[in-house]
Design an enzyme around this catalytic site. Structure first.
Site, PDB file in Angstrom:
ATOM      1  N   LYS A  93      30.557  37.353  28.895  1.00 34.00           N
ATOM      2  CA  LYS A  93      31.403  36.197  29.228  1.00 34.00           C
ATOM      3  C   LYS A  93      30.825  34.855  28.755  1.00 34.00           C
ATOM      4  O   LYS A  93      31.555  33.938  28.421  1.00 34.00           O
ATOM      5  CB  LYS A  93      31.639  36.134  30.743  1.00 34.00           C
ATOM      6  CG  LYS A  93      32.355  37.347  31.332  1.00 34.00           C
ATOM      7  CD  LYS A  93      33.838  37.169  31.248  1.00 34.00           C
ATOM      8  CE  LYS A  93      34.706  38.172  31.994  1.00 34.00           C
ATOM      9  NZ  LYS A  93      34.225  39.478  32.341  1.00 34.00           N
ATOM     10  N   GLU A 115      39.481  30.703  36.410  1.00 34.62           N
ATOM     11  CA  GLU A 115      39.882  31.740  37.352  1.00 34.62           C
ATOM     12  C   GLU A 115      38.791  32.799  37.314  1.00 34.62           C
ATOM     13  O   GLU A 115      38.089  32.925  36.317  1.00 34.62           O
ATOM     14  CB  GLU A 115      41.216  32.361  36.915  1.00 34.62           C
ATOM     15  CG  GLU A 115      41.120  33.448  35.828  1.00 34.62           C
ATOM     16  CD  GLU A 115      40.606  32.950  34.475  1.00 34.62           C
ATOM     17  OE1 GLU A 115      40.656  31.730  34.222  1.00 34.62           O
ATOM     18  OE2 GLU A 115      40.121  33.783  33.671  1.00 34.62           O
ATOM     19  N   SER A 382      29.133  45.894  27.922  1.00 32.27           N
ATOM     20  CA  SER A 382      29.563  44.509  28.157  1.00 32.27           C
ATOM     21  C   SER A 382      28.801  43.793  29.261  1.00 32.27           C
ATOM     22  O   SER A 382      28.797  42.563  29.303  1.00 32.27           O
ATOM     23  CB  SER A 382      31.057  44.486  28.457  1.00 32.27           C
ATOM     24  OG  SER A 382      31.362  45.345  29.538  1.00 32.27           O
TER      25      SER A 382
HETATM   26  C1  LIG Z   1      34.971  40.642  32.760  1.00 32.13           C
HETATM   27  C2  LIG Z   1      34.308  41.851  32.312  1.00 32.13           C
HETATM   28  C3  LIG Z   1      35.003  42.854  31.588  1.00 32.13           C
HETATM   29  C4  LIG Z   1      36.475  42.836  31.343  1.00 32.13           C
HETATM   30  O1  LIG Z   1      36.970  41.770  30.592  1.00 32.13           O
HETATM   31  P1  LIG Z   1      37.353  41.874  29.071  1.00 32.13           P
HETATM   32  O2  LIG Z   1      38.019  40.572  28.787  1.00 32.13           O
HETATM   33  O3  LIG Z   1      38.265  43.045  28.896  1.00 32.13           O
HETATM   34  O4  LIG Z   1      36.100  42.047  28.298  1.00 32.13           O
HETATM   35  C5  LIG Z   1      34.280  43.941  31.127  1.00 32.13           C
HETATM   36  N1  LIG Z   1      32.958  44.061  31.372  1.00 32.13           N
HETATM   37  C6  LIG Z   1      32.270  43.131  32.052  1.00 32.13           C
HETATM   38  C7  LIG Z   1      30.815  43.343  32.300  1.00 32.13           C
HETATM   39  C8  LIG Z   1      32.918  41.998  32.542  1.00 32.13           C
HETATM   40  O5  LIG Z   1      32.220  41.086  33.238  1.00 32.13           O
END
Ligand SMILES: *Cc1c(COP(=O)(O)O)cnc(C)c1O
Length: 399
Positions: A93, A115, A382
């Protein structure tokens, strides 16, 4: 896929999806944002500032790690992990909030709002708010505030105000509505930092540009170590930003297959899931046209996933376009299987993943054994799993 058609087009459409479905007061703000963004993306000073913060503040480039033990255990394709869990604040993020905060500074704004669902985007926004000295307000559903108290506290520590949203399902969808409402009223001094590739144009395009650093780094690194492109890219899809960020720099590499993993929750045939692309239909939510989970009267459905970050009834318009054109395929992984992926990676590699990418890890572990050993899979990790330990504790017990 049409030959090299530019996406999005001038009106912000990816094929039939995207656009700007907003009140008149926001049209001007979106046009001003698009104008500034276009200039910034061509401005050497802006890009070098962004690179500076990505490197010295967020810790980029993140490693592309060969998961040797996981690969040996599965006895199939080689699995690499793109380690976004190692970026500052523990997820991808920050790539987006750094980019948008620099843009807000350029536009002379003094306040940023956001948000948040799980709180990860709220934390990444509060982080850049503190670092650049913005006033920062984060909208969050009261249900999520209860589920994610650690992240609420982190935001407050960094000086952000967390504004509880008690309407509707009291989760991310409702927090987004309130943030949009705030922006309409305070657009002169406020920039709204949206957290994924959703919302009206130019957000899906802008967030993709800022998240594409993931795919750019992964592409360079795999070419360096393997001397060839990967066969599969696998990433989880909530709003769709970490997946688009990984996929986009490979868009023209037709042989690289994209797999987006959605949250199948309690099962795709139950009502408790968040598999928007698999089970949804076209509709309009939060300012753009895309796939959407809705009932037969067009009411937005309640969604469920064990991972709060995937718990969203909409999805970015570019994914809808990828689905329609067949450029990417989308699969569902249940809560139970995501927990299996969570434990598998923890035990095999000493890496505790967030529950969101655990969905992608599970799917990779399912297809890898059926692929030849010279095939290559890149999984986007992610985020890290610390935020999820309390939830996981209820499911995985030790003697
Ligand atoms: C917010 C988040 C997601 C989902 O959001 P995307 O916009 O689809 O990437 C996935 N993994 C993590 C660790 C997140 O914090």
């Amino acid at each position: 896929m049409p030959k090299d058609r530019k996406t999005p087009d001038k009106r912000g459409y990816f094929g039939a999806f995207g656009g700007k479905f907003v009140p008149e007061t926001l049209m001007c703000a979106l046009e001003a944002l698009e104008h500034e963004l276009t200039k910034a993306l061509k401005d050497g000073k802006f890009l070098s500032d962004l690179n500076y913060y990505l490197k010295y503040y967020a810790g980029r480039p993140t490693p592309l790690y060969f998961a040797k033990r996981l690969t040996e255990k599965l006895k199939g394709a080689k699995i690499y992990l793109k380690r976004e869990d190692l970026a500052h604040t523990g997820a991808h993020k920050i790539n987006n909030t750094l980019g948008q905060a620099l843009l807000a500074k350029r536009m002379g704004k003094s306040r940023i709002i956001a948000e948040t669902g799980a709180g990860q985007h709220g934390v990444a926004t509060a982080t850049v708010g503190a670092m650049f000295g913005f006033k920062c307000d984060v909208y969050m559903g009261t249900e999520d505030i209860k589920r994610q108290s650690l992240n609420v506290y982190r935001m407050k520590l960094m000086g952000a105000r967390v504004i509880p949203v008690d309407s509707g399902s009291k989760t991310l969808k409702d927090a987004t509505n309130e943030a949009i409402r705030d922006w309409v009223t305070n657009v002169r001094d406020t920039h709204y930092i949206l957290g994924s590739v959703v919302g009206p144009h130019p957000y899906p395009f802008m967030v993709r540009e800022f998240q594409s650093v993931i795919g750019k780094e992964a592409r360079e690194e795999i070419l360096r170590v393997e001397k060839r492109l990967p066969d599969f890219l696998i990433a989880c899809v909530g709003g769709g930003s970490n997946s688009i960020g990984l996929f986009h720099p490979f868009a023209k590499d037709k042989k690289v297959r994209f797999i987006g993993v959605e949250a199948a929750g309690g099962g795709l045939s139950s009502k408790k899931h968040a598999a928007t692309l698999i089970k949804g239909k076209t509709g309009v939510l939060h300012g753009s046209k895309s796939y959407l989970l809705q009932d037969k009267d067009g009411q937005v459905s309640m969604v469920h996933s064990i991972s709060a970050g995937l718990d969203y009834p909409g999805v970015g318009p570019e994914h809808s376009y990828y689905k329609e054109t067949g450029r990417a395929s989308y699969v569902g992984v249940s809560d139970r299987d995501a927990l299996f992926g969570f434990k598998l990676l923890s035990e095999c590699e000493g890496i505790i993943p967030a529950l969101e990418p655990s969905h992608a890890v599970y799917y990779a572990s399912k297809i890898a054994p059926r692929l030849a050993m010279n095939k290559i899979i890149i999984v986007n990790l992610s985020g890290r799993g610390d935020k999820d330990i309390d939830i996981v504790k209820e499911h995985i017990r030790f003697k």
